[in-house]
Design a protein around this motif. Structure first.
Motif, PDB file in Angstrom:
ATOM      1  N   TRP A   9       0.799  -1.143   0.031  1.00  0.00           N
ATOM      2  CA  TRP A   9       0.036   0.036  -0.061  1.00  0.00           C
ATOM      3  C   TRP A   9       0.794   1.119  -0.144  1.00  0.00           C
ATOM      4  O   TRP A   9       0.524   2.447  -0.652  1.00  0.00           O
ATOM      5  CB  TRP A   9      -0.941   0.019   0.988  1.00  0.00           C
ATOM      6  CG  TRP A   9      -2.215  -0.776   0.959  1.00  0.00           C
ATOM      7  CD1 TRP A   9      -2.812  -1.737   1.390  1.00  0.00           C
ATOM      8  CD2 TRP A   9      -3.233  -0.322   0.001  1.00  0.00           C
ATOM      9  NE1 TRP A   9      -3.786  -2.315   0.888  1.00  0.00           N
ATOM     10  CE2 TRP A   9      -4.394  -1.379   0.127  1.00  0.00           C
ATOM     11  CE3 TRP A   9      -3.490   0.858  -0.815  1.00  0.00           C
ATOM     12  CZ2 TRP A   9      -5.634  -1.195  -0.713  1.00  0.00           C
ATOM     13  CZ3 TRP A   9      -4.434   0.779  -1.781  1.00  0.00           C
ATOM     14  CH2 TRP A   9      -5.562  -0.162  -1.601  1.00  0.00           C
ATOM     15  N   GLU A  68       3.862   1.570  -1.426  1.00  0.00           N
ATOM     16  CA  GLU A  68       4.354   1.668  -2.647  1.00  0.00           C
ATOM     17  C   GLU A  68       3.100   2.232  -3.584  1.00  0.00           C
ATOM     18  O   GLU A  68       3.558   3.034  -4.453  1.00  0.00           O
ATOM     19  CB  GLU A  68       5.062   0.320  -3.084  1.00  0.00           C
ATOM     20  CG  GLU A  68       5.548   0.423  -4.701  1.00  0.00           C
ATOM     21  CD  GLU A  68       6.508   1.215  -4.727  1.00  0.00           C
ATOM     22  OE1 GLU A  68       7.096   1.316  -5.794  1.00  0.00           O
ATOM     23  OE2 GLU A  68       7.225   1.473  -3.660  1.00  0.00           O
ATOM     24  N   HIS A  69       2.082   1.777  -3.555  1.00  0.00           N
ATOM     25  CA  HIS A  69       1.060   2.177  -4.257  1.00  0.00           C
ATOM     26  C   HIS A  69       0.844   3.392  -4.090  1.00  0.00           C
ATOM     27  O   HIS A  69       0.563   4.365  -5.044  1.00  0.00           O
ATOM     28  CB  HIS A  69      -0.533   1.323  -3.982  1.00  0.00           C
ATOM     29  CG  HIS A  69      -1.524   1.844  -4.513  1.00  0.00           C
ATOM     30  ND1 HIS A  69      -1.940   1.577  -6.017  1.00  0.00           N
ATOM     31  CD2 HIS A  69      -2.659   2.560  -4.192  1.00  0.00           C
ATOM     32  CE1 HIS A  69      -3.056   2.274  -6.007  1.00  0.00           C
ATOM     33  NE2 HIS A  69      -3.593   2.820  -4.967  1.00  0.00           N
ATOM     34  N   ASN A  70       0.613   4.016  -2.829  1.00  0.00           N
ATOM     35  CA  ASN A  70       0.270   5.568  -2.494  1.00  0.00           C
ATOM     36  C   ASN A  70       1.226   6.305  -3.064  1.00  0.00           C
ATOM     37  O   ASN A  70       1.061   7.427  -3.626  1.00  0.00           O
ATOM     38  CB  ASN A  70       0.266   5.465  -1.077  1.00  0.00           C
ATOM     39  CG  ASN A  70      -1.198   5.064  -0.506  1.00  0.00           C
ATOM     40  OD1 ASN A  70      -2.052   4.892  -1.323  1.00  0.00           O
ATOM     41  ND2 ASN A  70      -1.176   4.773   0.602  1.00  0.00           N
ATOM     42  N   ARG A  71       2.596   5.905  -3.011  1.00  0.00           N
ATOM     43  CA  ARG A  71       3.556   6.500  -3.452  1.00  0.00           C
ATOM     44  C   ARG A  71       3.766   6.932  -4.982  1.00  0.00           C
ATOM     45  O   ARG A  71       3.625   8.059  -5.475  1.00  0.00           O
ATOM     46  CB  ARG A  71       5.079   5.869  -3.233  1.00  0.00           C
ATOM     47  CG  ARG A  71       6.411   6.739  -3.642  1.00  0.00           C
ATOM     48  CD  ARG A  71       7.597   5.841  -3.389  1.00  0.00           C
ATOM     49  NE  ARG A  71       7.759   4.829  -4.322  1.00  0.00           N
ATOM     50  CZ  ARG A  71       7.950   4.838  -5.373  1.00  0.00           C
ATOM     51  NH1 ARG A  71       8.148   5.902  -6.177  1.00  0.00           N
ATOM     52  NH2 ARG A  71       7.955   3.748  -6.320  1.00  0.00           N
ATOM     53  N   ILE A  72       3.285   5.731  -5.489  1.00  0.00           N
ATOM     54  CA  ILE A  72       3.128   5.848  -7.217  1.00  0.00           C
ATOM     55  C   ILE A  72       2.096   6.614  -7.426  1.00  0.00           C
ATOM     56  O   ILE A  72       2.176   7.596  -8.441  1.00  0.00           O
ATOM     57  CB  ILE A  72       2.959   4.361  -7.598  1.00  0.00           C
ATOM     58  CG1 ILE A  72       4.387   3.647  -7.578  1.00  0.00           C
ATOM     59  CG2 ILE A  72       2.470   4.462  -9.175  1.00  0.00           C
ATOM     60  CD1 ILE A  72       4.040   2.213  -8.029  1.00  0.00           C
ATOM     61  N   GLU A  73       0.902   6.688  -6.643  1.00  0.00           N
ATOM     62  CA  GLU A  73      -0.241   7.495  -7.134  1.00  0.00           C
ATOM     63  C   GLU A  73       0.267   8.973  -6.777  1.00  0.00           C
ATOM     64  O   GLU A  73      -0.396   9.726  -7.588  1.00  0.00           O
ATOM     65  CB  GLU A  73      -1.758   7.116  -6.293  1.00  0.00           C
ATOM     66  CG  GLU A  73      -2.107   5.844  -6.439  1.00  0.00           C
ATOM     67  CD  GLU A  73      -2.895   6.035  -7.879  1.00  0.00           C
ATOM     68  OE1 GLU A  73      -3.466   6.888  -8.324  1.00  0.00           O
ATOM     69  OE2 GLU A  73      -2.510   5.230  -8.697  1.00  0.00           O
ATOM     70  N   GLU A  74       0.891   9.281  -5.782  1.00  0.00           N
ATOM     71  CA  GLU A  74       1.009  10.775  -5.480  1.00  0.00           C
ATOM     72  C   GLU A  74       2.258  11.180  -6.524  1.00  0.00           C
ATOM     73  O   GLU A  74       1.825  12.327  -7.111  1.00  0.00           O
ATOM     74  CB  GLU A  74       1.672  10.763  -4.209  1.00  0.00           C
ATOM     75  CG  GLU A  74       1.230  10.937  -3.014  1.00  0.00           C
ATOM     76  CD  GLU A  74       0.036  11.933  -3.122  1.00  0.00           C
ATOM     77  OE1 GLU A  74       0.343  13.107  -3.275  1.00  0.00           O
ATOM     78  OE2 GLU A  74      -1.295  11.701  -2.662  1.00  0.00           O
ATOM     79  N   GLU A  75       3.149  10.308  -7.135  1.00  0.00           N
ATOM     80  CA  GLU A  75       3.868  10.685  -8.183  1.00  0.00           C
ATOM     81  C   GLU A  75       3.332  11.072  -9.539  1.00  0.00           C
ATOM     82  O   GLU A  75       3.438  12.050 -10.255  1.00  0.00           O
ATOM     83  CB  GLU A  75       4.955   9.540  -8.267  1.00  0.00           C
ATOM     84  CG  GLU A  75       6.164   9.651  -7.338  1.00  0.00           C
ATOM     85  CD  GLU A  75       7.059   8.677  -7.504  1.00  0.00           C
ATOM     86  OE1 GLU A  75       6.905   7.996  -8.709  1.00  0.00           O
ATOM     87  OE2 GLU A  75       7.939   8.469  -6.803  1.00  0.00           O
ATOM     88  N   ARG A  76       2.204  10.091  -9.633  1.00  0.00           N
ATOM     89  CA  ARG A  76       1.413  10.289 -10.991  1.00  0.00           C
ATOM     90  C   ARG A  76       0.451  11.642 -10.717  1.00  0.00           C
ATOM     91  O   ARG A  76       0.311  12.301 -11.846  1.00  0.00           O
ATOM     92  CB  ARG A  76       0.329   9.078 -10.965  1.00  0.00           C
ATOM     93  CG  ARG A  76      -0.471   8.999 -12.306  1.00  0.00           C
ATOM     94  CD  ARG A  76      -1.464   7.776 -12.368  1.00  0.00           C
ATOM     95  NE  ARG A  76      -2.427   8.076 -11.277  1.00  0.00           N
ATOM     96  CZ  ARG A  76      -3.531   8.739 -11.510  1.00  0.00           C
ATOM     97  NH1 ARG A  76      -3.767   9.327 -12.514  1.00  0.00           N
ATOM     98  NH2 ARG A  76      -4.441   8.477 -10.349  1.00  0.00           N
ATOM     99  N   LYS A  77      -0.119  11.867  -9.725  1.00  0.00           N
ATOM    100  CA  LYS A  77      -0.772  13.006  -9.452  1.00  0.00           C
ATOM    101  C   LYS A  77      -0.126  14.396  -9.799  1.00  0.00           C
ATOM    102  O   LYS A  77      -0.357  15.335 -10.421  1.00  0.00           O
ATOM    103  CB  LYS A  77      -1.562  13.272  -8.139  1.00  0.00           C
ATOM    104  CG  LYS A  77      -2.757  12.330  -7.995  1.00  0.00           C
ATOM    105  CD  LYS A  77      -3.200  12.316  -6.620  1.00  0.00           C
ATOM    106  CE  LYS A  77      -4.251  11.406  -6.110  1.00  0.00           C
ATOM    107  NZ  LYS A  77      -4.791  11.431  -4.841  1.00  0.00           N
ATOM    108  N   GLN A 137       2.812  14.432 -11.450  1.00  0.00           N
ATOM    109  CA  GLN A 137       3.068  14.564 -12.930  1.00  0.00           C
ATOM    110  C   GLN A 137       1.921  15.152 -13.786  1.00  0.00           C
ATOM    111  O   GLN A 137       1.983  15.929 -14.765  1.00  0.00           O
ATOM    112  CB  GLN A 137       3.345  13.123 -13.524  1.00  0.00           C
ATOM    113  CG  GLN A 137       4.058  13.299 -14.983  1.00  0.00           C
ATOM    114  CD  GLN A 137       5.390  13.890 -14.915  1.00  0.00           C
ATOM    115  OE1 GLN A 137       6.110  13.768 -14.227  1.00  0.00           O
ATOM    116  NE2 GLN A 137       5.396  14.681 -16.075  1.00  0.00           N
TER     117      GLN A 137
END
Length: 77
Positions: free
Chosen positions: A59, A61-70, A72
């Protein structure tokens, strides 16, 4: 605390039960001296094992990726 009496007969009985239950496993039968030595040995301290919460890690890692996507997406606007 009552000490459990373990003898070579204990191992013989276990092996007979394995045979009756058709379990393909046998225990080597130690001598009474070996059993006594094992029971009287000083316990070795085992430090606690800290397990990893893999779900929490996933979770995070998932949240980190989502934050980076937002971030970007905001930069692309």
């Amino acid at each position: 605390m009552k000490k459990v009496e373990i003898t070579p007969q204990t191992y013989i009985d276990m092996n007979e039960e394995f045979i009756r239950d058709d379990i393909p496993f046998r225990i080597a039968i130690p001598t009474q001296e070996a059993i006594d030595k094992w029971q009287n040995a000083t316990p070795i301290h085992q430090p606690p094992v800290h397990s990893v919460d893999m779900v929490a890690d996933m979770w995070a890692e998932h949240n980190r990726i989502e934050e980076e996507r937002k971030l970007q997406l905001e930069l692309d606007l």
